[in-house]
Every structure is written in structure tokens, then in C-alpha cells.
Design a protein around this motif. Structure first.
Motif, PDB file in Angstrom:
ATOM      1  N   TYR A 213       0.828  -1.210   0.000  1.00  0.00           N
ATOM      2  CA  TYR A 213       0.000   0.000   0.000  1.00  0.00           C
ATOM      3  C   TYR A 213       0.864   1.262   0.000  1.00  0.00           C
ATOM      4  N   PHE A 214       1.956   1.271   0.771  1.00  0.00           N
ATOM      5  CA  PHE A 214       2.764   2.481   0.940  1.00  0.00           C
ATOM      6  C   PHE A 214       3.915   2.584  -0.058  1.00  0.00           C
ATOM      7  N   GLY A 215       4.208   1.519  -0.796  1.00  0.00           N
ATOM      8  CA  GLY A 215       5.329   1.548  -1.727  1.00  0.00           C
ATOM      9  C   GLY A 215       5.115   2.514  -2.880  1.00  0.00           C
ATOM     10  N   THR A 216       6.173   3.265  -3.254  1.00  0.00           N
ATOM     11  CA  THR A 216       6.093   4.223  -4.357  1.00  0.00           C
ATOM     12  C   THR A 216       7.506   4.540  -4.851  1.00  0.00           C
ATOM     13  N   LEU A 217       7.619   5.447  -5.819  1.00  0.00           N
ATOM     14  CA  LEU A 217       8.905   5.892  -6.349  1.00  0.00           C
ATOM     15  C   LEU A 217       9.256   7.268  -5.792  1.00  0.00           C
ATOM     16  N   ASP A 218      10.562   7.493  -5.524  1.00  0.00           N
ATOM     17  CA  ASP A 218      10.979   8.833  -5.116  1.00  0.00           C
ATOM     18  C   ASP A 218      11.447   9.615  -6.342  1.00  0.00           C
ATOM     19  N   GLU A 219      11.971  10.808  -6.124  1.00  0.00           N
ATOM     20  CA  GLU A 219      12.376  11.669  -7.248  1.00  0.00           C
ATOM     21  C   GLU A 219      13.589  11.127  -7.987  1.00  0.00           C
ATOM     22  N   ASN A 220      14.347  10.209  -7.354  1.00  0.00           N
ATOM     23  CA  ASN A 220      15.511   9.591  -7.998  1.00  0.00           C
ATOM     24  C   ASN A 220      15.181   8.265  -8.668  1.00  0.00           C
ATOM     25  N   ASN A 221      13.894   7.998  -8.805  1.00  0.00           N
ATOM     26  CA  ASN A 221      13.417   6.762  -9.436  1.00  0.00           C
ATOM     27  C   ASN A 221      13.858   5.517  -8.651  1.00  0.00           C
ATOM     28  N   LYS A 222      13.849   5.637  -7.323  1.00  0.00           N
ATOM     29  CA  LYS A 222      14.147   4.504  -6.451  1.00  0.00           C
ATOM     30  C   LYS A 222      12.928   4.202  -5.598  1.00  0.00           C
ATOM     31  N   CYS A 223      12.761   2.924  -5.259  1.00  0.00           N
ATOM     32  CA  CYS A 223      11.609   2.525  -4.455  1.00  0.00           C
ATOM     33  C   CYS A 223      11.739   3.062  -3.030  1.00  0.00           C
ATOM     34  N   THR A 224      10.651   3.585  -2.533  1.00  0.00           N
ATOM     35  CA  THR A 224      10.600   4.078  -1.167  1.00  0.00           C
ATOM     36  C   THR A 224       9.183   3.867  -0.645  1.00  0.00           C
ATOM     37  N   TYR A 225       8.895   4.437   0.529  1.00  0.00           N
ATOM     38  CA  TYR A 225       7.560   4.274   1.124  1.00  0.00           C
ATOM     39  C   TYR A 225       7.022   5.639   1.529  1.00  0.00           C
ATOM     40  N   ASN A 226       5.792   5.911   1.125  1.00  0.00           N
ATOM     41  CA  ASN A 226       5.117   7.158   1.465  1.00  0.00           C
ATOM     42  C   ASN A 226       4.119   6.870   2.574  1.00  0.00           C
TER      43      ASN A 226
END
Length: 320
Positions: free
Chosen positions: A162-175
Motif C-alpha cells: 500500500y505504501f510503496g512508491t517511487l521517489d524523485e531519484n526513481n528509487k523505491c521508497t515508502y510514502n
């Protein structure tokens, strides 16, 4: 800035760039080797189980289930962690879906922890309550254990989808949207995936060690049954030593990541080493990856039943 300072600055930048390239190549090689070793070694354990009937016991089913989880984890690790190092990282909407699907790998790692707990409790029940174990612990019971293991894995890690997404550097992160949500989830995951396993493993194997450590002197009437019991206890000790070794390696590999996960969730930190994709986090993730291919080596070194079954399989291959 003088000419010498400019030259020094250019050399420093070139040196740092070279170190970054070398570091990336080392990371690439290590991750690739660990991935394929995980697939190969766990595949051998599965093959031994499928082709050698004498290895298909109740306890070995839990051990093989552990290898099955690690085998699938190695494949997902190849797709979600090794391929991006080679540049195969989706972007945009596909990238977000990719990051959300990466939770499948972490669900499997949580299921692996659950399987270790199941193995510890199965050995505890077999040693402390042998008569009840013989009558009540059947294959049907084992199916329920497997269901509980997968429920444990999905419950602990499905939130990452649910929280997984992309950051501005095109790396996986969590929002996480809110810091409170991150603190609650981080604390809960740490409790169920670190504290609870430590307590259960410590209790189960502590009781087992006390039970097997008590000497039982034979009587004249029961000498034959004593010999049988002694042989059975020797086999039990071998299984338990193997299980404890696997559990210790698992805890050594996973505890740093769990502690860091709690640290990042609870304590605000904007330093580079505190980032999700930072240096410290990368080291803890690398330790987690090592655990995928470690167990088959433990079986080969410590578990006599596996070595015997592997020799039988190899002799069949050589005789063809």
C-alpha cells in the motif's frame, strides 16, 4: 580558486566517481552471486526431498518448506533487487507498481521467520510431549501450520504494497503519509518480527536443551528400549542443533535490519546514512540477502539426514 586547487578538486571528484563505480560493480557482483547461489542451493534441497523418499519426514517437511520459501525469495530478489542494478528499473506508473509488488519479497521473508518459529515449536512439542506429538501431530496438522506461517507473513508485510512508491531519484521508497502511521507500523513490525521470534526461539530451544540434557540411566529390563531411545535422541539432537544454527544465522542476518527499520520509523533523521537507500540500510539489506542461501550450507555441514539423502541422490545419478 587557484589552478592547483582546481586540479586538486577535479582529481578528488574523479576519485570519488571511480570509488562509486567500483562500489557499484562490487555490489552488482555480490548480489548476483548470492542470488544464483540461493536459487541453486535451495533447489538442491527441494530436489533431494522430491527424489529421496527417506528424507520425506514430518520435520523435514518444515525444513524443505523453509528452502521452498528461500528458493522463491531468491527468484524475487533477482527480479526486484538485482535487475535494477543492471538498469532494468521501470519508471512512472509501471515503476510504482514495481515498488508495490516488491512487497512480495518481504512477505516471503516474514513467512520464512514464521517457518522458523513453526520448526522450533514442532521440535519443542516432539521433545517435551513425545506421546502427544506421536498421536496428534499428523500431516493434516502440518497443513494448518503452513497456513498459519503464510498468514503471519502476509499480515506482517502486506502494508508495504500500500505504501510503496517511487521517489524523485526513481528509487523505491515508502510514502507513509503521516509520521504516526510510520511509527505504529514500524513498532508493530519490530515487535512481531524481531521481539516475538527471539522470545519464542529462546523459550523453545531453552526448554529442549534442558530436557535433552537430563541423563536417563537404563535399567536391566529396559536396555534394548534404552538403546533405541538413545539413538532417537541422537537423531533429535542433530535436528535440533541444525535448527538452532539456522535460527541463529537468521537472527544475526535479520536483527540489524529490524532495528534500523524501527530506528527510521521512530526517530526523525535527515542524514544520508539514515535514508532508506543509504549506506547503513544497504548493509543490513545485504545481510538479509545472505540468509537466503545460507541454510543449505548449514544442512550440508550439520544435518546428517540431508547429507545421507544427498549421497543417495548423487549415487543414483552416477549409476545411470
Amino acid at each position: 580558486m587557484t589552478a592547483y586547487a582546481q586540479i586538486f578538486y577535479a582529481l578528488w571528484i574523479s576519485l570519488m566517481f571511480s570509488y562509486a563505480i567500483i562500489g557499484h560493480l562490487i555490489q552488482l557482483c555480490l548480489h548476483t552471486v548470492i542470488c544464483f547461489l540461493g536459487i541453486l542451493m535451495n533447489g538442491i534441497v527441494l530436489l533431494v526431498y522430491l527424489r529421496v523418499p527417506s528424507f520425506q519426514t514430518m520435520t523435514n517437511m518444515l525444513i524443505v518448506h523453509q528452502s521452498f520459501i528461500d528458493f522463491i525469495s531468491s527468484i524475487l530478489f533477482l527480479f526486484f533487487y538485482v535487475c535494477p542494478l543492471y538498469g532494468f528499473q521501470p519508471t512512472g506508473v509501471n515503476g510504482i507498481v514495481f515498488c508495490k509488488c516488491r512487497s512480495l519479497y518481504w512477505i516471503l521473508t516474514a513467512a520464512s521467520k514464521g517457518n522458523l518459529l513453526g520448526l522450533a515449536l514442532e521440535r519443542y512439542y516432539a521433545v517435551i510431549y513425545p506421546i502427544r506429538y506421536r498421536y496428534h501431530f499428523k500431516k493434516k496438522t502440518l497443513r494448518y501450520v503452513f497456513v498459519c506461517i503464510w498468514i503471519y507473513g502476509v499480515t506482517c508485510e502486506s502494508n508495504l504494497a500500500y505504501f510503496g512508491t517511487l521517489d524523485e531519484n526513481n528509487k523505491c521508497t515508502y510514502n507513509w503519509s503521516y509520521k504516526t502511521v510510520e511509527v505504529i507500523i514500524g513498532s508493530t513490525v519490530f515487535t512481531f518480527e524481531c521481539v516475538l521470534p527471539l522470545l519464542i526461539l529462546g523459550f523453545a530451544y531453552g526448554r529442549i536443551a534442558c530436557a535433552l540434557g537430563k541423563p536417563r540411566m537404563p535399567t536391566k529390563i529396559a536396555k534394548n528400549s534404552y538403546i533405541v531411545t538413545r539413538n532417537r535422541n541422537t537423531a533429535q539432537r542433530n535436528v535440533i542443533i541444525t535448527s538452532i544454527t539456522v535460527s541463529v544465522i537468521f537472527l544475526v542476518c535479520w536483527t540489524p535490519n529490524q532495528i534500523l527499520y524501527l530506528f527510521l520509523a521512530v526517530i526523525p533523521c535527515d542524514k544520508p546514512y539514515c535514508e532508506l537507500n543509504g549506506f547503513v540500510h544497504s548493509i543490513t539489506i545485504f545481510l538479509c540477502f545472505i540468509n537466503m542461501m545460507a541454510n543449505p550450507f548449514v544442512y550440508a555441514l550439520k544435518y546428517k539426514a540431508f547429507r545421507k539423502s544427498l549421497k543417495q541422490l548423487l549415487s543414483r545419478v552416477n549409476n545411470r
